[in-house]
Write a protein that holds these residues in place. Structure first.
Motif, short mmCIF file in Angstrom:
data_model
loop_
_atom_site.label_atom_id
_atom_site.label_comp_id
_atom_site.label_asym_id
_atom_site.label_seq_id
_atom_site.Cartn_x
_atom_site.Cartn_y
_atom_site.Cartn_z
N UNK A 1 -36.56 -10.40 -52.40
CA UNK A 1 -36.26 -10.00 -51.02
C UNK A 1 -36.61 -8.55 -50.75
N UNK A 2 -36.85 -7.79 -51.77
CA UNK A 2 -37.17 -6.38 -51.56
C UNK A 2 -38.57 -6.20 -50.98
N UNK A 3 -39.44 -7.17 -51.22
CA UNK A 3 -40.81 -7.11 -50.70
C UNK A 3 -40.84 -7.89 -49.38
N UNK A 4 -40.57 -7.21 -48.29
CA UNK A 4 -40.45 -7.88 -46.98
C UNK A 4 -41.80 -8.39 -46.51
N UNK A 5 -42.83 -7.61 -46.67
CA UNK A 5 -44.14 -7.98 -46.14
C UNK A 5 -44.74 -9.19 -46.84
N UNK A 6 -44.43 -9.39 -48.09
CA UNK A 6 -45.01 -10.50 -48.85
C UNK A 6 -44.01 -11.62 -49.08
N UNK A 7 -42.89 -11.59 -48.40
CA UNK A 7 -41.88 -12.63 -48.63
C UNK A 7 -42.34 -13.99 -48.12
N UNK A 8 -43.19 -13.99 -47.09
CA UNK A 8 -43.65 -15.27 -46.55
C UNK A 8 -44.48 -16.06 -47.56
N UNK A 9 -45.07 -15.37 -48.55
CA UNK A 9 -45.86 -16.07 -49.57
C UNK A 9 -44.99 -16.94 -50.47
N UNK A 10 -43.71 -16.56 -50.59
CA UNK A 10 -42.80 -17.34 -51.44
C UNK A 10 -42.36 -18.63 -50.78
N UNK A 11 -42.69 -18.81 -49.49
CA UNK A 11 -42.30 -20.03 -48.77
C UNK A 11 -43.51 -20.82 -48.30
N UNK A 12 -44.63 -20.67 -49.00
CA UNK A 12 -45.82 -21.41 -48.62
C UNK A 12 -45.68 -22.89 -48.94
N UNK A 13 -44.97 -23.23 -50.00
CA UNK A 13 -44.76 -24.63 -50.40
C UNK A 13 -43.29 -24.86 -50.66
N UNK A 14 -42.85 -26.13 -50.57
CA UNK A 14 -41.43 -26.40 -50.88
C UNK A 14 -41.05 -26.04 -52.32
N UNK A 15 -41.99 -26.16 -53.26
CA UNK A 15 -41.67 -25.82 -54.65
C UNK A 15 -41.37 -24.33 -54.80
N UNK A 16 -42.19 -23.49 -54.15
CA UNK A 16 -41.93 -22.05 -54.19
C UNK A 16 -40.63 -21.70 -53.48
N UNK A 17 -40.35 -22.38 -52.36
CA UNK A 17 -39.13 -22.08 -51.62
C UNK A 17 -37.89 -22.42 -52.41
N UNK A 18 -37.93 -23.51 -53.20
CA UNK A 18 -36.76 -23.88 -54.01
C UNK A 18 -36.50 -22.91 -55.14
N UNK A 19 -37.47 -22.07 -55.47
CA UNK A 19 -37.26 -21.03 -56.49
C UNK A 19 -36.57 -19.80 -55.91
N UNK A 20 -36.60 -19.67 -54.59
CA UNK A 20 -35.98 -18.50 -53.95
C UNK A 20 -34.57 -18.85 -53.48
N UNK A 21 -34.41 -19.97 -52.78
CA UNK A 21 -33.10 -20.37 -52.25
C UNK A 21 -32.81 -21.80 -52.67
N UNK B 1 -34.87 -16.08 -43.01
CA UNK B 1 -34.59 -17.19 -42.09
C UNK B 1 -35.88 -17.86 -41.63
N UNK B 2 -36.90 -17.07 -41.39
CA UNK B 2 -38.18 -17.63 -40.96
C UNK B 2 -38.79 -18.49 -42.07
N UNK B 3 -38.68 -18.05 -43.28
CA UNK B 3 -39.19 -18.84 -44.40
C UNK B 3 -38.43 -20.13 -44.59
N UNK B 4 -37.10 -20.08 -44.48
CA UNK B 4 -36.29 -21.31 -44.62
C UNK B 4 -36.63 -22.30 -43.51
N UNK B 5 -36.84 -21.80 -42.30
CA UNK B 5 -37.16 -22.68 -41.18
C UNK B 5 -38.52 -23.37 -41.38
N UNK B 6 -39.46 -22.67 -42.00
CA UNK B 6 -40.78 -23.27 -42.21
C UNK B 6 -40.75 -24.39 -43.24
N UNK B 7 -39.81 -24.33 -44.19
CA UNK B 7 -39.71 -25.36 -45.24
C UNK B 7 -38.37 -26.08 -45.17
N UNK B 8 -37.89 -26.30 -43.95
CA UNK B 8 -36.55 -26.87 -43.77
C UNK B 8 -36.47 -28.31 -44.29
#
Length: 444
Positions: free
Chosen positions: A22-42, A116-123
């Motif tokens: 979460x410290x890297x705000x500008x590149x946080x969207x890359x962690x939510x490109x796929x559901x697999x990556x998103x499940x590693x964050x939240x 929140x934007x990343x969670x919404x994209x991979x809801x």
């Protein structure tokens, strides 16, 4: 850290697994490109599903107003308090309410917005057990219910319909004037005398539609549209008309224009009746005081009946004459005495020297009627009828130059004594003459 995420299906509480990302705000969207990556964050910790659209509407209405409903309060007490972790929220106002009511630490920052934007994209991948079709149906139903709530929709008290109706009525009047002027000018080249004989625009267009060419007037029957005298005059004028000849194609286009005029005129009558009914349903006392057209223009000018109820009597009196008011104030001249209220029948009935006084009294009574219609529960027009009767009586007194009754017990009319010219004939009084003796010149 926990994350409170609101959906149209229910409340979701996520657990952040890797807070270093979460410290890297500008590149946080890359962690939510796929559901697999998103499940590693939240990771979903708890999901509280709504039973129906009504429950979802109540929940989102409370969120929009910065309040916590019972269902959300129960979830926060059960899940967040036991975890003893800070809660990330999308709304800072909601976070303040949660902190005040439940004594929970809440976080709101740009990082939370990106999360929140990343969670919404991979809801769909982060919330199992909810089908996309069910999610779309709940979103659509909640959007319709929420829009109706925001507009305060009520079939009986919708002044927005009055605003649209009076605006359309003015537009129809402008279009009718343009069409009729064009029709008279166009057909006037063929039969110019008809425009002078028939002054009514709708009757003029109906005659054109029924007869068409000037040559057909001799054999046509216009008894259902015109009187016998006017019909005979029209037929006589058609025989000796000085108009030019036109082709059948020209007559056909003129008749199409006449059809448009007749249809618009009929629709205008229907729209005017609709406006009368809506005004009597929403503002019956205002309608009695200033008629439906002036009342509708008042509502359309300020936007709604509630906004109109916030104005004082002096403002309602000159509503619509703001330019003249500020021009008079700037040039230090007399300010206007009336605006839209000038078109009320009571002001029109009064003489020019009494128009200002009547408009002032009418504005004062109209403001009472506006507030009664806006905030009162009674839908009768008894108050408006009573106030209008008082104003009409006052107008009769002013117009008849009636003498006001003396305050107290004096009820008799003041009577002036009849003037009579009195002249006295005085005789000559010789006692005022000089008695000095006359001295002759010879005696000197």
């Amino acid at each position: 850290m926990l994350v409170l995420f609101e959906t149209s299906v229910g409340y979701a509480i996520f657990k952040v697994l890797n807070e270093k990302k979460l410290q890297e705000v500008d590149s946080l969207w890359k962690e939510f490109e796929t559901p697999e990556k998103a499940n590693k964050i939240v990771k979903l910790k708890h999901f509280e599903k709504f039973q129906d659209t009504a429950e979802a509407l109540a929940a989102f209405t409370a969120l929009m107003e910065g309040k916590i409903n019972k269902q959300l309060k129960k979830v926060l007490k059960k899940i967040v308090k036991e975890a003893h972790e800070p809660l990330a929220v999308a709304d800072a106002k909601l976070g303040g309410v949660i902190k005040e009511k439940l004594n929970l630490s809440c976080i709101h920052s740009p990082v939370v917005n990106e999360l929140m934007r990343g969670i919404r994209s991979q809801m769909d991948g982060l919330i199992p057990g909810v089908e996309p079709r069910e999610m779309a149906a709940m979103c659509l139903g909640l959007a319709h219910s929420l829009s109706q709530y925001r507009l305060k929709f009520s079939a009986d008290k919708v002044d927005t319909m009055i605003v649209q109706a009076i605006s359309l009525l003015d537009d129809l009047d402008n279009e009718l004037n343009n069409y009729i002027m064009r029709c008279r000018e166009w057909y006037g080249w063929h039969f110019p005398e008809l425009g002078k004989i028939i002054s009514d625009n709708l009757t003029y267009c109906k005659c054109l539609q029924k007869v068409g060419d000037r040559k057909n007037y001799a054999s046509a029957s216009l008894s259902d549209l015109l009187s016998e005298e006017v019909e005979a005059e029209v037929k006589a004028a058609a025989e000796i008309s000085t108009g030019t000849e036109v082709s059948e194609e020209d007559i056909c286009n003129i008749l199409h224009l006449c059809t448009q005029v007749i249809e618009i005129s009929e629709y205008r009558i229907q729209l005017y009746e609709y406006l009368q009914n809506r005004m009597m349903a929403i503002a019956p006392n205002v309608t009695v005081m200033v008629e439906e057209l002036v009342g509708a223009r008042f509502i359309a000018y300020v936007g709604s009946l509630l906004n109109l109820a916030k104005h004082e009597a002096s403002t309602v009196q000159i509503l619509g004459a703001e330019k003249a008011l500020f021009r008079a104030l700037k040039s230090r001249r007399d300010t206007p005495k009336y605006g839209l209220i000038y078109h009320a029948s009571l002001v029109g009935q009064s003489s020019p020297k009494h128009k200002g006084k009547i408009s002032r009294m009418l504005a004062a009574r109209t403001v009472l009627a506006i507030r009664y219609d806006a905030f009162g529960e009674d839908s009768s027009s008894a108050m408006g009828v009573e106030n209008r009767a008082k104003l009409e009586a006052r107008l009769r007194i002013l117009e008849d130059r009636g003498i006001r009754k003396i305050s107290g017990t004096g009820k008799a009319l003041a009577k002036a004594e009849k003037y009579e010219h009195k002249s006295e004939v005085k005789s000559y009084d010789p006692s005022g003459d000089s008695t000095l003796p006359n001295v002759l010149k010879n005696e000197k």
